[in-house]
Design a protein around this motif. Structure first.
Motif, PDB file in Angstrom:
ATOM      1  N   LYS A 213      56.439  48.889  79.823  1.00 11.86           N
ATOM      2  CA  LYS A 213      55.279  48.534  80.632  1.00 11.86           C
ATOM      3  C   LYS A 213      53.986  49.175  80.128  1.00 11.86           C
ATOM      4  O   LYS A 213      52.919  48.951  80.674  1.00 11.86           O
ATOM      5  CB  LYS A 213      55.520  48.951  82.094  1.00 11.86           C
ATOM      6  CG  LYS A 213      56.645  48.185  82.777  1.00 11.86           C
ATOM      7  CD  LYS A 213      56.816  48.636  84.218  1.00 11.86           C
ATOM      8  CE  LYS A 213      57.872  47.810  84.930  1.00 11.86           C
ATOM      9  NZ  LYS A 213      57.477  46.402  85.096  1.00 11.86           N
ATOM     10  N   LEU A 214      54.088  49.992  79.073  1.00 14.68           N
ATOM     11  CA  LEU A 214      52.906  50.654  78.531  1.00 14.68           C
ATOM     12  C   LEU A 214      51.993  49.671  77.818  1.00 14.68           C
ATOM     13  O   LEU A 214      52.447  48.680  77.238  1.00 14.68           O
ATOM     14  CB  LEU A 214      53.320  51.738  77.527  1.00 14.68           C
ATOM     15  CG  LEU A 214      53.764  53.097  78.052  1.00 14.68           C
ATOM     16  CD1 LEU A 214      54.240  53.942  76.882  1.00 14.68           C
ATOM     17  CD2 LEU A 214      52.635  53.791  78.785  1.00 14.68           C
ATOM     18  N   ASN A 215      50.692  49.966  77.833  1.00 16.18           N
ATOM     19  CA  ASN A 215      49.744  49.287  76.957  1.00 16.18           C
ATOM     20  C   ASN A 215      49.632  50.101  75.666  1.00 16.18           C
ATOM     21  O   ASN A 215      49.950  51.291  75.638  1.00 16.18           O
ATOM     22  CB  ASN A 215      48.370  49.184  77.612  1.00 16.18           C
ATOM     23  CG  ASN A 215      48.400  48.341  78.864  1.00 16.18           C
ATOM     24  OD1 ASN A 215      49.159  47.378  78.952  1.00 16.18           O
ATOM     25  ND2 ASN A 215      47.583  48.704  79.846  1.00 16.18           N
ATOM     26  N   GLU A 216      49.164  49.463  74.606  1.00 12.22           N
ATOM     27  CA  GLU A 216      48.887  50.210  73.379  1.00 12.22           C
ATOM     28  C   GLU A 216      47.719  51.161  73.629  1.00 12.22           C
ATOM     29  O   GLU A 216      46.871  50.913  74.493  1.00 12.22           O
ATOM     30  CB  GLU A 216      48.559  49.234  72.242  1.00 12.22           C
ATOM     31  CG  GLU A 216      48.456  49.870  70.875  1.00 12.22           C
ATOM     32  CD  GLU A 216      49.681  50.688  70.532  1.00 12.22           C
ATOM     33  OE1 GLU A 216      49.597  51.928  70.666  1.00 12.22           O
ATOM     34  OE2 GLU A 216      50.705  50.113  70.141  1.00 12.22           O
ATOM     35  N   THR A 217      47.666  52.287  72.910  1.00  7.96           N
ATOM     36  CA  THR A 217      46.606  53.266  73.135  1.00  7.96           C
ATOM     37  C   THR A 217      45.256  52.692  72.702  1.00  7.96           C
ATOM     38  O   THR A 217      45.178  51.896  71.751  1.00  7.96           O
ATOM     39  CB  THR A 217      46.861  54.565  72.358  1.00  7.96           C
ATOM     40  OG1 THR A 217      46.758  54.306  70.951  1.00  7.96           O
ATOM     41  CG2 THR A 217      48.240  55.120  72.674  1.00  7.96           C
ATOM     42  N   PRO A 218      44.156  53.084  73.371  1.00 11.09           N
ATOM     43  CA  PRO A 218      42.833  52.533  73.027  1.00 11.09           C
ATOM     44  C   PRO A 218      42.393  52.879  71.610  1.00 11.09           C
ATOM     45  O   PRO A 218      41.690  52.086  70.978  1.00 11.09           O
ATOM     46  CB  PRO A 218      41.904  53.163  74.071  1.00 11.09           C
ATOM     47  CG  PRO A 218      42.653  54.326  74.635  1.00 11.09           C
ATOM     48  CD  PRO A 218      44.096  53.982  74.535  1.00 11.09           C
ATOM     49  N   THR A 219      42.815  54.028  71.080  1.00 12.06           N
ATOM     50  CA  THR A 219      42.404  54.383  69.723  1.00 12.06           C
ATOM     51  C   THR A 219      43.064  53.477  68.692  1.00 12.06           C
ATOM     52  O   THR A 219      42.425  53.061  67.721  1.00 12.06           O
ATOM     53  CB  THR A 219      42.746  55.849  69.416  1.00 12.06           C
ATOM     54  OG1 THR A 219      44.135  56.070  69.685  1.00 12.06           O
ATOM     55  CG2 THR A 219      41.911  56.780  70.261  1.00 12.06           C
ATOM     56  N   PHE A 220      44.357  53.152  68.878  1.00  8.32           N
ATOM     57  CA  PHE A 220      44.999  52.233  67.930  1.00  8.32           C
ATOM     58  C   PHE A 220      44.459  50.818  68.113  1.00  8.32           C
ATOM     59  O   PHE A 220      44.290  50.088  67.126  1.00  8.32           O
ATOM     60  CB  PHE A 220      46.518  52.246  68.108  1.00  8.32           C
ATOM     61  CG  PHE A 220      47.234  51.441  67.048  1.00  8.32           C
ATOM     62  CD1 PHE A 220      47.497  51.994  65.808  1.00  8.32           C
ATOM     63  CD2 PHE A 220      47.602  50.121  67.282  1.00  8.32           C
ATOM     64  CE1 PHE A 220      48.127  51.255  64.812  1.00  8.32           C
ATOM     65  CE2 PHE A 220      48.236  49.376  66.297  1.00  8.32           C
ATOM     66  CZ  PHE A 220      48.498  49.947  65.060  1.00  8.32           C
ATOM     67  N   GLN A 221      44.187  50.425  69.353  1.00  5.86           N
ATOM     68  CA  GLN A 221      43.597  49.108  69.590  1.00  5.86           C
ATOM     69  C   GLN A 221      42.265  48.977  68.859  1.00  5.86           C
ATOM     70  O   GLN A 221      41.948  47.933  68.281  1.00  5.86           O
ATOM     71  CB  GLN A 221      43.394  48.888  71.085  1.00  5.86           C
ATOM     72  CG  GLN A 221      44.686  48.595  71.844  1.00  5.86           C
ATOM     73  CD  GLN A 221      44.442  48.407  73.336  1.00  5.86           C
ATOM     74  OE1 GLN A 221      43.450  48.886  73.871  1.00  5.86           O
ATOM     75  NE2 GLN A 221      45.351  47.725  73.999  1.00  5.86           N
ATOM     76  N   GLU A 222      41.479  50.069  68.884  1.00  2.19           N
ATOM     77  CA  GLU A 222      40.182  50.045  68.201  1.00  2.19           C
ATOM     78  C   GLU A 222      40.373  49.924  66.692  1.00  2.19           C
ATOM     79  O   GLU A 222      39.631  49.187  66.020  1.00  2.19           O
ATOM     80  CB  GLU A 222      39.399  51.322  68.534  1.00  2.19           C
ATOM     81  CG  GLU A 222      37.957  51.310  68.070  1.00  2.19           C
ATOM     82  CD  GLU A 222      37.144  50.208  68.733  1.00  2.19           C
ATOM     83  OE1 GLU A 222      36.324  49.587  68.037  1.00  2.19           O
ATOM     84  OE2 GLU A 222      37.344  49.951  69.937  1.00  2.19           O
ATOM     85  N   LEU A 223      41.366  50.611  66.151  1.00  2.00           N
ATOM     86  CA  LEU A 223      41.673  50.472  64.721  1.00  2.00           C
ATOM     87  C   LEU A 223      42.009  49.024  64.372  1.00  2.00           C
ATOM     88  O   LEU A 223      41.532  48.479  63.376  1.00  2.00           O
ATOM     89  CB  LEU A 223      42.861  51.361  64.348  1.00  2.00           C
ATOM     90  CG  LEU A 223      42.615  52.787  63.873  1.00  2.00           C
ATOM     91  CD1 LEU A 223      43.946  53.431  63.493  1.00  2.00           C
ATOM     92  CD2 LEU A 223      41.650  52.842  62.707  1.00  2.00           C
TER      93      LEU A 223
END
Length: 479
Positions: A213-223
């Motif tokens: 149920k986790l979302n991907e972390t915002p830092t990896f999403q930004e990458l």
């Protein structure tokens, strides 16, 4: 506009909560398994899988298989660390928990040496290897996950929260063995020892349910959004960040090595002739140390937000350095309550004063493109050099020096000095922007907040403008 911001804030809060639960359960499972295996190695595995050897040799062989799991950890950290930096944190966290927990559960159904001969320790070795592969990236993933979703000003506190799971898992394993130590040996060695390992499956189910149920972390999403995901994380890591990996290894020597010396070797030491402590003493001591750690880890993590990561880490390194000789001398006195106090202070105060700030410090050392792999390599290579061989060296020292406490104290003192020196070689990282691709540097990088609440970080070649609250990049300007 305000309703949109409120919705975003609620989602960030929900993600932080899910990440805390996911990381905590994973940490609890990893350290439940490893504490369980360590205690079983110290107390019963020699009799189950090496019954034809004398007790001292059986103990060494038991700890040797224990150490093999640590040898597999850097391999797991390498494999899953690369995947974590290439395809994201979430997928890897689901895979590692299944691999690690499944292996532990299967240990509970293994045949013993009396049933199948040499096949028994062989199967134990294989499962220990698989357990180590999963564990090699599990804790690194949890550490990176929490650091990347936590509020910047309280990153030390929130990043340390999942490590309560470490204390909880160790406490649970110790409590189980403390009870099992009161049972008649024929019952314990007959079938009861299997129950704690089989119970690992319950933690697996809970952890997987939360993690999907986790979302991907915002830092990896930004990458990913900026198309900056590393294509070759391994080569990039050792080309640009090799020195930081070695410094991270140094930071872990006293924390990881001290943890396993107190949890496993000290337990074996006080039950080895001429000392006469019963099996429950060491387990109770480890349980008490873990109970203290439930409070000391987040507390020291929070203090690192205020006083800095290096200051708190160095404080813990000084504690364990000064405690090394008195600790092993007190253990040699064969006093039950002094044994419990010594091990509890060693784990709960000395080790965990380093663990608290470490939770945020290691992810902050590395840039965004190779953070998962950098943390995994720092943690897992040190796990071999410090924790993995601690049992083998400790058991060998006990045998070679007829149970003398002095060589064990010297061993812990050396590990502590390595970590203490390492705290002078790394930069202060508290409050660092985790969106930055560059690694932490010895000199600080100024962050300026403008009148609109945006922050500007000059990294040398670029100026990165980002929202100070959400950490989202607004614009990157080449200088």
């Amino acid at each position: 506009m305000s309703s949109t911001l409120t919705a975003e804030e609620k989602e960030r809060g929900a993600q932080l909560k899910r990440a805390t639960y996911a990381s905590s359960v994973g940490s609890a499972l990893e350290y439940y398994d490893f504490a369980l295996y360590g205690l079983a190695s110290a107390l019963i595995f020699g009799k189950l899988f090496f019954p034809n050897d004398d007790p001292a040799t059986g103990l060494i062989k038991s700890f040797a298989i224990y150490g093999v799991g640590f040898l597999a950890r850097p391999v797991g950290g390498l494999i899953f660390g690369v995947l974590g930096d290439k395809i994201g944190r979430k997928f890897v966290l689901v895979v590692t928990i299944v691999l690690m927990g499944g292996s532990s559960t299967l240990i509970g159904v293994l045949p013993t040496y009396q049933q199948v001969g040499v096949l028994a320790p062989t199967l134990l070795l294989i499962l220990r290897l698989l357990q180590g592969l999963g564990a090699g990236a599990e804790q690194a993933g949890s550490t990176v996950l929490m650091a990347e979703v936590a509020p910047v000003k309280r990153r030390g506190f929130f990043a340390a929260l999942p490590f309560i799971g470490i204390q909880g898992g160790t406490l649970l394993a110790s409590a189980v063995f403390a009870y099992m130590g009161t049972l008649p040996e024929e019952i314990l060695l007959g079938w009861v020892w299997r129950i704690p390992f089989l119970c690992s499956i319950l933690l697996i189910l809970v952890a997987v349910f939360i993690r999907v149920k986790l979302n991907e972390t915002p830092t990896f999403q930004e990458l990913a959004n900026q198309k900056e995901v590393a294509r070759q994380p391994l080569s990039e890591l050792f080309k640009n960040s090799g020195s930081l990996v070695f410094k991270g290894i140094g930071l872990r020597m006293a924390e990881n090595g001290g943890s396993y010396l107190f949890q496993s070797v000290a337990v074996a030491f006080v039950t080895t002739a001429p000392l006469t402590q019963d099996k429950t003493t060491g387990s109770l001591a480890v349980a008490l140390g873990s109970l203290i750690g439930i409070f000391s880890v987040p507390f020291t993590g929070s203090l690192s937000d205020k006083f800095g990561r290096r200051t708190m880490y160095r404080t813990g390194a000084i504690f364990i350095t000064l405690f090394s000789f008195p600790a092993w001398y007190m253990l040699s006195l064969d006093n039950k309550w002094l044994t419990i106090l010594t091990i509890a202070v060693g784990i709960g105060i000395c080790v965990n004063t380093m663990l608290g700030p470490q939770c945020a410090m290691l992810p902050e050392l590395f840039g965004n493109r190779s953070r998962y792999l950098g943390v995994a390599m720092s943690r897992e290579i040190s796990a071999v050099l410090a924790g993995g061989i601690a049992g083998i060296i400790g058991a060998s020292l006990i045998k070679a020096f007829d149970g003398s406490w002095v060589p064990l104290a010297i061993y812990m003192f050396i590990l502590s000095l390595i970590t203490l020196i390492s705290t002078f070689l790394v930069p202060e990282t508290a409050g660092r922007d985790l969106l930055m691709i560059e690694d932490a540097r010895t000199e600080s990088i100024p962050v300026i907040t403008d009148s609109h609440g945006f922050q500007i970080t000059n990294t040398g070649s670029t100026a990165v403008i980002f929202d100070g609250e959400t950490r989202r990049v607004i614009k990157t300007e080449e200088k």
